[in-house]
Design a protein around this motif. Structure first.
Motif, PDB file in Angstrom:
ATOM      1  N   PHE A   1      92.049   2.084  55.461  1.00  0.00           N
ATOM      2  CA  PHE A   1      91.585   0.825  54.840  1.00  0.00           C
ATOM      3  C   PHE A   1      91.876   0.865  53.339  1.00  0.00           C
ATOM      4  CE2 PHE A   1      87.341   0.770  52.576  1.00  0.00           C
ATOM      5  CZ  PHE A   1      87.547  -0.399  51.858  1.00  0.00           C
TER       6      PHE A   1
ATOM      7  N   HIS B   1      94.502  -1.648  51.072  1.00  0.00           N
ATOM      8  CA  HIS B   1      94.079  -2.430  49.904  1.00  0.00           C
ATOM      9  C   HIS B   1      94.732  -1.916  48.620  1.00  0.00           C
ATOM     10  CE1 HIS B   1      90.284  -4.579  51.621  1.00  0.00           C
ATOM     11  NE2 HIS B   1      91.363  -4.753  52.350  1.00  0.00           N
TER      12      HIS B   1
ATOM     13  N   LEU C   1      92.794  -8.545  54.908  1.00  0.00           N
ATOM     14  CA  LEU C   1      91.892  -8.729  56.053  1.00  0.00           C
ATOM     15  C   LEU C   1      91.974  -7.548  57.022  1.00  0.00           C
ATOM     16  CD1 LEU C   1      92.569 -12.527  56.552  1.00  0.00           C
ATOM     17  CD2 LEU C   1      90.403 -11.488  55.806  1.00  0.00           C
TER      18      LEU C   1
ATOM     19  N   ASP D   1      89.926  -4.845  55.565  1.00  0.00           N
ATOM     20  CA  ASP D   1      88.506  -5.155  55.791  1.00  0.00           C
ATOM     21  C   ASP D   1      88.089  -4.793  57.216  1.00  0.00           C
ATOM     22  OD1 ASP D   1      88.338  -6.189  53.234  1.00  0.00           O
ATOM     23  OD2 ASP D   1      88.555  -8.279  53.860  1.00  0.00           O
ATOM     24  N   ALA D   2      88.950  -5.148  58.167  1.00  0.00           N
ATOM     25  CA  ALA D   2      88.628  -4.886  59.575  1.00  0.00           C
ATOM     26  C   ALA D   2      88.578  -3.384  59.846  1.00  0.00           C
ATOM     27  CB  ALA D   2      89.650  -5.571  60.482  1.00  0.00           C
TER      28      ALA D   2
ATOM     29  N   GLN E   1      87.697  -1.060  57.685  1.00  0.00           N
ATOM     30  CA  GLN E   1      86.417  -0.545  57.174  1.00  0.00           C
ATOM     31  C   GLN E   1      85.300  -0.816  58.186  1.00  0.00           C
ATOM     32  OE1 GLN E   1      83.019  -0.598  53.679  1.00  0.00           O
ATOM     33  NE2 GLN E   1      84.768  -1.914  53.292  1.00  0.00           N
ATOM     34  N   ALA E   2      85.278  -2.047  58.708  1.00  0.00           N
ATOM     35  CA  ALA E   2      84.239  -2.402  59.684  1.00  0.00           C
ATOM     36  C   ALA E   2      84.351  -1.534  60.943  1.00  0.00           C
ATOM     37  CB  ALA E   2      84.353  -3.883  60.048  1.00  0.00           C
ATOM     38  N   LEU E   3      85.589  -1.310  61.374  1.00  0.00           N
ATOM     39  CA  LEU E   3      85.813  -0.529  62.590  1.00  0.00           C
ATOM     40  C   LEU E   3      85.304   0.901  62.428  1.00  0.00           C
ATOM     41  CD1 LEU E   3      87.131  -1.025  65.345  1.00  0.00           C
ATOM     42  CD2 LEU E   3      89.323  -0.333  64.361  1.00  0.00           C
TER      43      LEU E   3
ATOM     44  N   GLN F   1      82.799   1.866  60.599  1.00  0.00           N
ATOM     45  CA  GLN F   1      81.345   1.835  60.723  1.00  0.00           C
ATOM     46  C   GLN F   1      80.914   1.544  62.162  1.00  0.00           C
ATOM     47  OE1 GLN F   1      78.930   2.752  58.813  1.00  0.00           O
ATOM     48  NE2 GLN F   1      80.043   3.113  56.896  1.00  0.00           N
ATOM     49  N   LEU F   2      81.723   0.758  62.860  1.00  0.00           N
ATOM     50  CA  LEU F   2      81.406   0.475  64.264  1.00  0.00           C
ATOM     51  C   LEU F   2      81.457   1.757  65.097  1.00  0.00           C
ATOM     52  CD1 LEU F   2      80.766  -1.659  66.399  1.00  0.00           C
ATOM     53  CD2 LEU F   2      83.224  -2.072  66.638  1.00  0.00           C
TER      54      LEU F   2
ATOM     55  N   ALA G   1      79.510   5.139  54.016  1.00  0.00           N
ATOM     56  CA  ALA G   1      79.381   3.876  53.274  1.00  0.00           C
ATOM     57  C   ALA G   1      79.246   4.144  51.778  1.00  0.00           C
ATOM     58  CB  ALA G   1      78.190   3.071  53.791  1.00  0.00           C
TER      59      ALA G   1
ATOM     60  N   VAL H   1      82.586   4.959  50.396  1.00  0.00           N
ATOM     61  CA  VAL H   1      83.457   3.793  50.178  1.00  0.00           C
ATOM     62  C   VAL H   1      83.139   3.149  48.830  1.00  0.00           C
ATOM     63  CG1 VAL H   1      83.987   1.454  50.950  1.00  0.00           C
ATOM     64  CG2 VAL H   1      83.921   3.327  52.609  1.00  0.00           C
TER      65      VAL H   1
END
Lengths: 367, 367
Positions: free
Chosen positions: B118, B122, B149, B152-153, B155-157, B159-160, B178, B181
């Motif tokens: 991620f 960026h 985007l 972003d996805a 980073q979310a993944l 944490q998922l 977190a 990051v």
């Protein structure tokens, strides 16, 4: 909007993010209950939000505080407002609706608000939007790189709040919020991809799916997190998610109607703004898909630069092709579905009152 | 590097991200142990990583698969490699070092790798880097918005993966990742801010702090996550974090030396690249802070366009001012600190073997 500096760029943000912040100033007479709920949610969540933002390292903190309207660009304190707190209010109202203690869900409410604002920071960079909440967007003040990084930091901060929350609902909430972010990213990506296609190359189903991902998903997630923090079971959590999603779609449909026909008496949003921008909003796409002569006229008008009177002709064509009626009927249908979802999970009408008031608030411009 | 298409832009990525992927092709003779550890980590983590990426919606999945080298831009399968998996290898080695079962930590290893990627997505947008791992960067292929985007996805993944991991170490790992990051974002922000300042307006402490946040933090976090998944106590977790951070700083110092004097026999990285780019690398800033006549000469040379022979003059000035010796000594000092941190938490040398081999691998270009 009463602000004469408002331009099309600023309007777009309202369509795209369900973030029509100005309206609360005028909302009093129509929805005293919603206004109270929102003000109370803001009071409840702000200390947690400020504490979280203040934990960020220097530059990230400064950009975030600017974005939230707490500081001017030079770092001096500002009394600006950070939006209407609809999403935190939905979290807290969902907790109450399912018999939970909203005081235990403040971190979750703050996390949802952080995610919302992370997407605003990035979407403003992506869409080159110059104004938000009556102020220059963060990227215009701090540069794109730092606005991207501040957004990244807010996403991380949201997950940090949940990861450090001892509440038993927190782990499931963290997973749900992370999944939601993936959906938000996909929705924003789809929005850009759909806008790049020709008006006749976009289906209504694609537009509805995009609107659900981009606008409905986080409203649904906010409600679902409230249910998780109330200790609700899986079916209640899914019903609350469905409630928020359907209400979010109803909001988007109404907002798209206003983007064409306007609602100047109420919001000041100028009519035709979305037509001038050739936005593939839901009434437009519905009209284009109607197979009527008006659809053909609309496609032709959408494909060339506007001459005098063209915007009115487009609006008329959308209406003649049935796009306006479809959008309003479909918005009503989505609100019915939202209410049905809620009734299934919260059988006592009094308990559901705040959630209904919020849903009516976000879509109230129909009335 | 043996690739003749390599340019300065591509070199920069190696300095900035500790991501010198090409080197593993040449690493065999020097570090058979590290090469085996890395290959084994890649085998271990790849299925989890691919499963996670394949759970993304269409466009996000495609960009991520391109970025990881699994697909070409047209979506056809590619045999490219996704980097050396140093961070996943550190997670798994740390688990083993503290007596845990590495098979239970595969999600954590994948999560760290997702966070790393991620930031790469960026940072490439932010730094306008056009090449990574011998291929056009994602933003040059898919556009900046979709690359933002997709980052972003990811980073979310990450944490998922942790939020859905039933392992008892997962919640603390999620919080730690977190926080990391946030630190990475601050480090990248500081890097940009320092580069925008004049060479005499930057202190060595600021540069070291930036390098620690940007390069050390995630290496430390990887090791700390391994410790958490081994069920280690707070002091072991902090010691492992310290080990990774110190090794990361040693790596950065060595990499900065190579960015000036090169290591052509080994990596093909051309000498003087960082000087041509006027990068405020650690040896340069140390030299500028030395108060010597050579520092004054260096400042003058850094402040104007290069004439013939200026890059060699700069390199000589950095060396004369003591910047090279300082960097190499300081790198050694950091490695000593890393080893001390590790020894405190893992008293049995055999157990620490893999972590030491990895730390030596990332800094091995001194030898």
């Amino acid at each position: 909007m009463t602000d004469t500096t408002t331009d099309v760029t600023e309007h777009d943000e309202y369509d795209e993010y369900g973030e029509h912040d100005e309206h609360d100033e005028h909302a009093g007479p129509e929805s005293p209950e919603a206004a109270e709920i929102l003000a109370s949610a803001r009071l409840c969540v702000d200390p947690e939000l400020r504490r979280a933002i203040d934990s960020l390292p220097g530059a990230m903190r400064r950009i975030a505080r600017y974005h939230f309207g707490w500081e001017h660009a030079d770092g001096s304190p500002a009394a600006g407002h950070a939006g209407k707190a609809i999403r935190p209010a939905l979290v807290l109202a969902a907790v109450r609706a399912l018999g939970g203690d909203q005081a235990m869900a403040v971190r979750a409410a703050a996390a949802v608000e952080l995610i919302h604002n992370f997407t605003l920071l990035h979407d403003d960079v992506i869409d080159r939007d110059a104004t938000r909440r009556h102020r220059p967007t963060a990227w215009t003040v701090f540069g794109e790189p730092d606005a991207i990084l501040a957004g990244d930091a807010l996403q991380a901060l949201a997950q940090l709040l949940l990861a450090e929350d001892p509440h038993p609902g927190a782990p499931a909430a963290a997973a749900r919020l992370a999944s939601c972010v993936v959906e938000l990213c996909a929705g924003q990506q789809a929005d850009g991809a759909l806008e790049r296609r020709g008006p006749d190359e976009v289906t209504l189903d694609e537009c509805l799916a995009m609107a659900e991902a981009k606008t409905g998903a986080l409203l649904g997630c906010a409600c679902a997190l409230g249910a998780l923090y109330a200790g609700a079971g899986r079916s209640e959590v899914e019903a609350l998610d469905g409630f928020g999603r359907e209400a979010g779609l109803a909001f988007q449909l109404i907002d798209d109607v206003i983007g064409i026909w306007g609602d100047p008496g109420h919001t000041g949003k100028p009519a035709r703004a979305d037509l001038a921008a050739r936005k593939k909003s839901l009434p437009v796409v519905a009209a284009l898909a109607s197979g009527t002569p008006a659809a053909a006229e609309l496609a032709e008008l959408y494909g060339r630069p506007s001459a005098d009177g063209d915007l009115d002709r487009m609006a008329h064509a959308v209406e003649t092709a049935g796009g306006r009626d479809w959008a309003l009927l479909h918005a009503g249908d989505r609100m019915s579905r939202a209410i049905n979802q809620l009734a299934g999970a919260v059988p006592v009408p009094e308990a559901a009152g705040s959630l209904l008031a919020l849903a009516e608030f976000v879509t109230r411009r129909t009335h």
